[in-house]
Design a protein around this motif. Structure first.
Motif, mmCIF file in Angstrom:
data_model
loop_
_atom_site.group_PDB
_atom_site.id
_atom_site.type_symbol
_atom_site.label_atom_id
_atom_site.label_comp_id
_atom_site.label_asym_id
_atom_site.label_seq_id
_atom_site.Cartn_x
_atom_site.Cartn_y
_atom_site.Cartn_z
ATOM 1 N N THR A 106 -5.184 -90.651 -9.704
ATOM 2 C CA THR A 106 -4.231 -91.704 -9.346
ATOM 3 C C THR A 106 -4.029 -91.711 -7.841
ATOM 4 O OG1 THR A 106 -3.093 -91.464 -11.468
ATOM 5 C CG2 THR A 106 -1.902 -92.584 -9.706
ATOM 6 N N TRP A 107 -4.126 -92.906 -7.254
ATOM 7 C CA TRP A 107 -3.982 -93.067 -5.809
ATOM 8 C C TRP A 107 -2.706 -93.849 -5.521
ATOM 9 C CZ3 TRP A 107 -7.912 -91.133 -2.556
ATOM 10 C CH2 TRP A 107 -9.056 -90.695 -3.224
ATOM 11 N N ASP A 108 -1.890 -93.321 -4.617
ATOM 12 C CA ASP A 108 -0.603 -93.923 -4.290
ATOM 13 C C ASP A 108 -0.714 -94.763 -3.021
ATOM 14 O OD1 ASP A 108 2.047 -94.575 -4.185
ATOM 15 O OD2 ASP A 108 2.794 -92.537 -3.902
ATOM 16 N N SER A 109 -0.648 -96.081 -3.173
ATOM 17 C CA SER A 109 -0.724 -96.977 -2.017
ATOM 18 C C SER A 109 0.514 -96.810 -1.136
ATOM 19 C CB SER A 109 -0.816 -98.433 -2.481
ATOM 20 O OG SER A 109 -2.025 -98.673 -3.136
ATOM 21 N N CYS B 107 1.696 -97.948 -6.554
ATOM 22 C CA CYS B 107 2.542 -97.755 -5.376
ATOM 23 C C CYS B 107 3.865 -97.235 -5.900
ATOM 24 C CB CYS B 107 2.740 -99.053 -4.599
ATOM 25 S SG CYS B 107 3.830 -98.838 -3.165
ATOM 26 N N THR B 108 4.133 -95.964 -5.711
ATOM 27 C CA THR B 108 5.308 -95.351 -6.329
ATOM 28 C C THR B 108 6.617 -95.749 -5.650
ATOM 29 O OG1 THR B 108 5.002 -93.364 -4.965
ATOM 30 C CG2 THR B 108 4.014 -93.364 -7.163
ATOM 31 N N ALA C 267 6.309 -95.101 -12.112
ATOM 32 C CA ALA C 267 6.605 -93.708 -12.458
ATOM 33 C C ALA C 267 5.543 -93.118 -13.380
ATOM 34 C CB ALA C 267 7.975 -93.623 -13.121
ATOM 35 N N ARG C 268 5.168 -93.866 -14.392
ATOM 36 C CA ARG C 268 4.304 -93.310 -15.433
ATOM 37 C C ARG C 268 2.841 -93.228 -15.014
ATOM 38 N NH1 ARG C 268 4.342 -96.470 -20.311
ATOM 39 N NH2 ARG C 268 3.333 -94.642 -21.222
ATOM 40 N N ALA C 269 2.398 -94.081 -14.090
ATOM 41 C CA ALA C 269 1.014 -94.028 -13.643
ATOM 42 C C ALA C 269 0.697 -92.698 -12.982
ATOM 43 C CB ALA C 269 0.723 -95.166 -12.668
ATOM 44 N N VAL C 270 1.702 -92.045 -12.467
ATOM 45 C CA VAL C 270 1.534 -90.728 -11.851
ATOM 46 C C VAL C 270 1.760 -89.624 -12.876
ATOM 47 C CG1 VAL C 270 2.442 -89.130 -10.119
ATOM 48 C CG2 VAL C 270 2.202 -91.558 -9.577
ATOM 49 N N ARG C 271 2.778 -89.787 -13.692
ATOM 50 C CA ARG C 271 3.179 -88.736 -14.631
ATOM 51 C C ARG C 271 2.268 -88.647 -15.855
ATOM 52 N NH1 ARG C 271 7.925 -90.485 -15.421
ATOM 53 N NH2 ARG C 271 7.660 -91.347 -17.507
ATOM 54 N N GLU C 272 1.901 -89.783 -16.403
ATOM 55 C CA GLU C 272 1.082 -89.798 -17.614
ATOM 56 C C GLU C 272 0.066 -90.940 -17.558
ATOM 57 O OE1 GLU C 272 3.954 -90.010 -20.716
ATOM 58 O OE2 GLU C 272 4.746 -91.958 -20.093
ATOM 59 N N PRO C 273 -0.869 -90.866 -16.614
ATOM 60 C CA PRO C 273 -1.798 -91.980 -16.391
ATOM 61 C C PRO C 273 -2.678 -92.308 -17.594
ATOM 62 C CG PRO C 273 -2.506 -90.025 -15.196
ATOM 63 C CD PRO C 273 -1.125 -89.754 -15.676
ATOM 64 N N ARG C 274 -3.088 -91.325 -18.355
ATOM 65 C CA ARG C 274 -3.945 -91.615 -19.509
ATOM 66 C C ARG C 274 -3.198 -92.423 -20.572
ATOM 67 N NH1 ARG C 274 -8.977 -89.098 -19.729
ATOM 68 N NH2 ARG C 274 -9.271 -87.599 -18.031
ATOM 69 N N LYS C 275 -1.930 -92.134 -20.753
ATOM 70 C CA LYS C 275 -1.135 -92.899 -21.708
ATOM 71 C C LYS C 275 -0.962 -94.335 -21.219
ATOM 72 C CE LYS C 275 1.539 -89.192 -23.882
ATOM 73 N NZ LYS C 275 2.913 -88.678 -24.164
ATOM 74 N N VAL C 276 -0.777 -94.482 -19.921
ATOM 75 C CA VAL C 276 -0.640 -95.821 -19.344
ATOM 76 C C VAL C 276 -1.922 -96.623 -19.573
ATOM 77 C CG1 VAL C 276 -0.454 -97.111 -17.188
ATOM 78 C CG2 VAL C 276 1.094 -95.202 -17.619
#
Length: 206
Positions: free
Chosen positions: A160-163, A110-111, A135-144
């Motif tokens: 990535t899904w934004d609640s 949830c951004t 922030a990072r789950a959207v920008r760099e999800p694989r790293k997260v």
């Protein structure tokens, strides 16, 4: 970030160092002034300790793994499907189920704040509400995901899904190999909160 330990507290956290003591003091003050009914507080605590939490979502996942008809209903109208199991209410009005497959992995964030399916997963963990994760789950999800210990193969798409206040998501992880024919209770015991957010998978049992 992915751990709920004091040593990993986010620098922007607003929680006091002794939240339990402060909450108890506030509770005592409100009760003393007659603003809060102790019985109502006890009922709320009982609900969140024993009736609301990841065990509900795990029951949904286990049933989806075992019952094709329910699985179809879940992906058609998750709100109605989980309501049939008794999971509904505040923060659970509009649920969408997301299916993890060999070709796609789903991650929920949830951004804007911390929208989360409370009736299915309980109260969101601290890291889910942190600025870093949002922030990072959207920008760099694989790293997260890698920081959570989950390395996806390159040929697996990651979405990535934004609640939001209107829609909350529940990830239905893949059923691990070797568990076909297991009871609903045994399957549910394998499913974790993080797997239903998308930051983990359900591993095959040893």
């Amino acid at each position: 970030m992915p751990h709920d330990h004091p040593d990993d507290a986010h620098p922007h956290s607003l929680l006091p160092s002794d939240p339990a003591l402060r909450v108890k003091a506030l509770e005592s003050l409100l009760v003393e002034k007659g603003l809060v009914d102790p019985a109502a507080l006890d009922a709320i605590i009982e609900t969140y300790e024993h009736k609301i939490g990841p065990q509900n979502g795990a029951a949904v996942v286990a049933r989806a793994w075992r019952e094709p008809k329910f699985r179809t209903a879940l992906f058609t109208d998750a709100t109605a499907a989980v309501s049939e199991m008794g999971f509904y209410g505040r923060q659970g009005e509009h649920i969408v189920a997301l299916e993890n497959t060999d070709r796609q992995h789903n991650l929920v964030v949830c951004t804007l704040c911390s929208c989360y399916p409370w009736p299915l997963l309980g109260i969101p963990p601290g890291w889910y509400k942190s600025d870093a994760y949002r922030a990072r789950a959207v920008r760099e999800p694989r790293k997260v995901l890698a920081e959570f210990g989950l390395e996806l193969a390159r040929d697996v798409a990651l979405k990535t899904w934004d609640s939001t206040a209107e829609i909350r998501y529940l990830v239905i992880p893949q059923q691990p190999a070797g568990t076909q024919g297991w009871s609903a209770e045994a399957l549910a015991a394998l499913v974790t909160r993080d797997a239903m957010i998308g930051t983990a998978i359900v591993p095959s049992p040893a």
